[in-house]
Scaffold this motif. Structure first.
Motif, PDB file in Angstrom:
ATOM      1  N   ALA A  43      -0.492   9.532   5.383  1.00 52.75           N
ATOM      2  CA  ALA A  43       0.203   8.783   6.434  1.00 52.75           C
ATOM      3  C   ALA A  43       1.188   7.785   5.834  1.00 52.75           C
ATOM      4  O   ALA A  43       2.308   7.623   6.344  1.00 52.75           O
ATOM      5  N   LEU A  44       0.792   7.120   4.746  1.00 50.59           N
ATOM      6  CA  LEU A  44       1.678   6.159   4.091  1.00 50.59           C
ATOM      7  C   LEU A  44       2.913   6.851   3.518  1.00 50.59           C
ATOM      8  O   LEU A  44       3.979   6.235   3.397  1.00 50.59           O
ATOM      9  N   LEU A  45       2.778   8.128   3.168  1.00 50.59           N
ATOM     10  CA  LEU A  45       3.894   8.895   2.609  1.00 50.59           C
ATOM     11  C   LEU A  45       4.652   9.670   3.681  1.00 50.59           C
ATOM     12  O   LEU A  45       5.506  10.503   3.367  1.00 50.59           O
ATOM     13  N   GLY A  46       4.336   9.407   4.949  1.00 51.93           N
ATOM     14  CA  GLY A  46       5.033  10.076   6.036  1.00 51.93           C
ATOM     15  C   GLY A  46       4.502  11.445   6.373  1.00 51.93           C
ATOM     16  O   GLY A  46       5.198  12.243   7.022  1.00 51.93           O
ATOM     17  N   LYS A  47       3.249  11.755   5.963  1.00 49.61           N
ATOM     18  CA  LYS A  47       2.631  13.048   6.250  1.00 49.61           C
ATOM     19  C   LYS A  47       1.274  12.835   6.912  1.00 49.61           C
ATOM     20  O   LYS A  47       0.225  13.078   6.309  1.00 49.61           O
TER      21      LYS A  47
ATOM     22  N   LYS B 228      -8.136  20.400   2.890  1.00 50.87           N
ATOM     23  CA  LYS B 228      -7.284  20.686   1.738  1.00 50.87           C
ATOM     24  C   LYS B 228      -5.805  20.388   1.951  1.00 50.87           C
ATOM     25  O   LYS B 228      -5.034  20.413   0.995  1.00 50.87           O
ATOM     26  N   ASP B 229      -5.401  20.078   3.190  1.00 42.87           N
ATOM     27  CA  ASP B 229      -3.986  19.797   3.395  1.00 42.87           C
ATOM     28  C   ASP B 229      -3.542  18.568   2.613  1.00 42.87           C
ATOM     29  O   ASP B 229      -2.444  18.529   2.049  1.00 42.87           O
ATOM     30  N   LEU B 230      -4.410  17.554   2.525  1.00 45.61           N
ATOM     31  CA  LEU B 230      -4.042  16.307   1.849  1.00 45.61           C
ATOM     32  C   LEU B 230      -5.016  15.907   0.746  1.00 45.61           C
ATOM     33  O   LEU B 230      -4.701  15.004  -0.037  1.00 45.61           O
TER      34      LEU B 230
ATOM     35  N   HIS C  77       0.820  -1.205   0.000  1.00 49.06           N
ATOM     36  CA  HIS C  77       0.000   0.000   0.000  1.00 49.06           C
ATOM     37  C   HIS C  77       0.860   1.263   0.000  1.00 49.06           C
ATOM     38  O   HIS C  77       0.456   2.292  -0.562  1.00 49.06           O
ATOM     39  N   LYS C  78       2.043   1.208   0.598  1.00 50.16           N
ATOM     40  CA  LYS C  78       2.969   2.335   0.497  1.00 50.16           C
ATOM     41  C   LYS C  78       3.389   2.535  -0.948  1.00 50.16           C
ATOM     42  O   LYS C  78       3.510   3.677  -1.429  1.00 50.16           O
ATOM     43  N   ARG C  79       3.616   1.416  -1.654  1.00 51.53           N
ATOM     44  CA  ARG C  79       3.980   1.505  -3.062  1.00 51.53           C
ATOM     45  C   ARG C  79       2.860   2.133  -3.868  1.00 51.53           C
ATOM     46  O   ARG C  79       3.101   2.987  -4.733  1.00 51.53           O
TER      47      ARG C  79
ATOM     48  N   GLY D 232     -15.086   3.562   5.638  1.00 52.85           N
ATOM     49  CA  GLY D 232     -13.698   3.122   5.588  1.00 52.85           C
ATOM     50  C   GLY D 232     -12.789   4.280   5.943  1.00 52.85           C
ATOM     51  O   GLY D 232     -13.234   5.356   6.372  1.00 52.85           O
ATOM     52  N   THR D 233     -11.509   4.068   5.740  1.00 51.57           N
ATOM     53  CA  THR D 233     -10.507   5.088   6.041  1.00 51.57           C
ATOM     54  C   THR D 233     -10.485   6.137   4.944  1.00 51.57           C
ATOM     55  O   THR D 233     -10.579   5.810   3.760  1.00 51.57           O
ATOM     56  N   CYS D 234     -10.343   7.401   5.328  1.00 52.01           N
ATOM     57  CA  CYS D 234     -10.194   8.483   4.347  1.00 52.01           C
ATOM     58  C   CYS D 234      -8.963   8.209   3.497  1.00 52.01           C
ATOM     59  O   CYS D 234      -7.845   8.096   4.021  1.00 52.01           O
ATOM     60  N   ILE D 235      -9.155   8.113   2.198  1.00 55.93           N
ATOM     61  CA  ILE D 235      -8.043   7.720   1.337  1.00 55.93           C
ATOM     62  C   ILE D 235      -6.970   8.799   1.267  1.00 55.93           C
ATOM     63  O   ILE D 235      -5.777   8.500   1.164  1.00 55.93           O
ATOM     64  N   CYS D 236      -7.368  10.058   1.317  1.00 55.21           N
ATOM     65  CA  CYS D 236      -6.388  11.144   1.215  1.00 55.21           C
ATOM     66  C   CYS D 236      -5.497  11.196   2.455  1.00 55.21           C
ATOM     67  O   CYS D 236      -4.265  11.299   2.352  1.00 55.21           O
TER      68      CYS D 236
END
Length: 350
Positions: free
Chosen positions: A191-195, A260-262, A116-118, A182-186
């Protein structure tokens, strides 16, 4: 052969929706090759636009083995690439667009692993490349393709999100039979990208028949209307904008709670010189000058920068206001109210 079928995917995806267009570039091919095997891509390209039985799909695929094809379609549904519905005991299939559909189903489970990180990296890279390509002086023409019928390039496709204020959203959820979350995809992608975001994350909802499919396939979990309303109240308090995608060219009734942050779409809307035209803005915030004390509590809540103090009074920019009503949550004197925009009557349905 594989390169050819991946190339055909762009037109097949855009025939469903252009909210998040498929644009041929290296990043697009990297993303779709991650999502689809060549065989799955060929099936996707072969699927008619309308809900279709397996016999209709089989006409356009190399194999005539219906049992094998059904197994492949089941795998594609589990991967969030297609949607399966049952009517009168008959399975019907439809290919999903990028948004709302394929992209959301990849991240709504909230899984954190290398796969999922990929995907998060590939999606980020493609998003940047897509925007860069679409804004370039020599942007390529949009491709549309689907078997068995022509899709005119100049057809009108509603790719805008509909902004829904809390009072109307509450009414919609109360009368919707099936809701899942489900989880907010944005924010999960961030989070997966370290943000990571400080905003609530478990509030990306699917409504109606699409919600049943999403829950049965494990992308989401079912909620009662009361549970869903509590999640939306939490999002409202956190200053998130409620957006809904359910126009006729959409395949998933998706309710997002955006910041709008993500959120790419919300961020692009906020950067527009006229945000109210970039989305389906059905309401407009009105200011009661007699009640407004000029405390400015509402100003930082507005993600579209539609509110500011001018000559000691609160001013609302009609072009920038999208009528989300988030500003009203913090007004201590109830000086803010929503009024419908007469020209933007868009029905909502779960």
């Amino acid at each position: 052969m594989a390169d050819q079928v991946y190339g055909q995917l762009a037109g097949a995806i855009n025939a469903r929706s252009t909210a998040f267009p498929a644009v041929k570039c290296d990043e697009f091919f990297a993303l779709v090759e991650f999502l689809f095997t060549p065989e799955e891509a060929a099936i996707f390209v072969a699927m008619p636009l309308e809900l279709s039985g397996i016999e209709e799909i089989a006409v356009n695929v190399p194999t005539r083995d219906l049992e094998k094809l059904e197994g492949q379609l089941e795998i594609m549904a589990d991967k969030g690439l297609i949607h399966i519905r049952e009517r009168s005991g008959l399975k019907l299939y439809e290919a999903l667009p990028f948004v709302p559909g394929i992209t959301e189903f990849q991240l709504m489970r909230g899984i954190v692993d290398e796969k999922h990180k990929r995907f998060a990296i590939l999606l980020r890279d493609y998003s940047k490349a897509m925007i860069r390509t679409m804004l370039s002086a020599d942007a390529p023409p949009m491709e549309f393709s689907a078997p068995g019928r022509k899709v005119p390039v100049d057809r009108q496709v509603d790719s805008k999100s509909t902004i829904v204020p809390f009072h109307e959203l509450k009414e919609l959820l109360q009368k919707t039979e099936y809701i899942s979350v489900g989880t907010c995809i944005c924010r999960h992608q961030g989070a997966l990208l370290g943000k990571p975001s400080s905003k609530p994350v478990n509030n990306c909802m699917v409504l109606g028949e699409s919600a049943r499919f999403a829950a049965e396939r494990g992308f989401t979990i079912r909620l009662t209307p009361e549970e869903a309303i509590r999640r939306v109240e939490e999002a409202e308090e956190a200053g998130l904008i409620h957006t809904f995608a359910n126009s006729p060219d959409r395949f998933t009734n998706l309710l997002c709670n955006c910041y709008k942050d993500l959120c790419l779409i919300t961020r692009m809307t906020s950067k527009s010189p006229a945000p109210s035209t970039a989305v389906n803005a059905r309401y407009l915030v009105m200011v009661n000058e007699d009640s407004c004390t000029g405390c400015e509590a509402c100003i930082p809540r507005c993600q579209m920068d539609a509110l500011k103090i001018v000559d000691g009074k609160l001013n609302r920019d009609e072009i920038r206001c999208i009528g989300c009503g988030i500003c009203m949550w913090v007004c201590p004197t109830d000086a803010l109210a929503l009024e419908p925009r007469p020209a933007s009557k868009i029905p909502l349905r779960g």
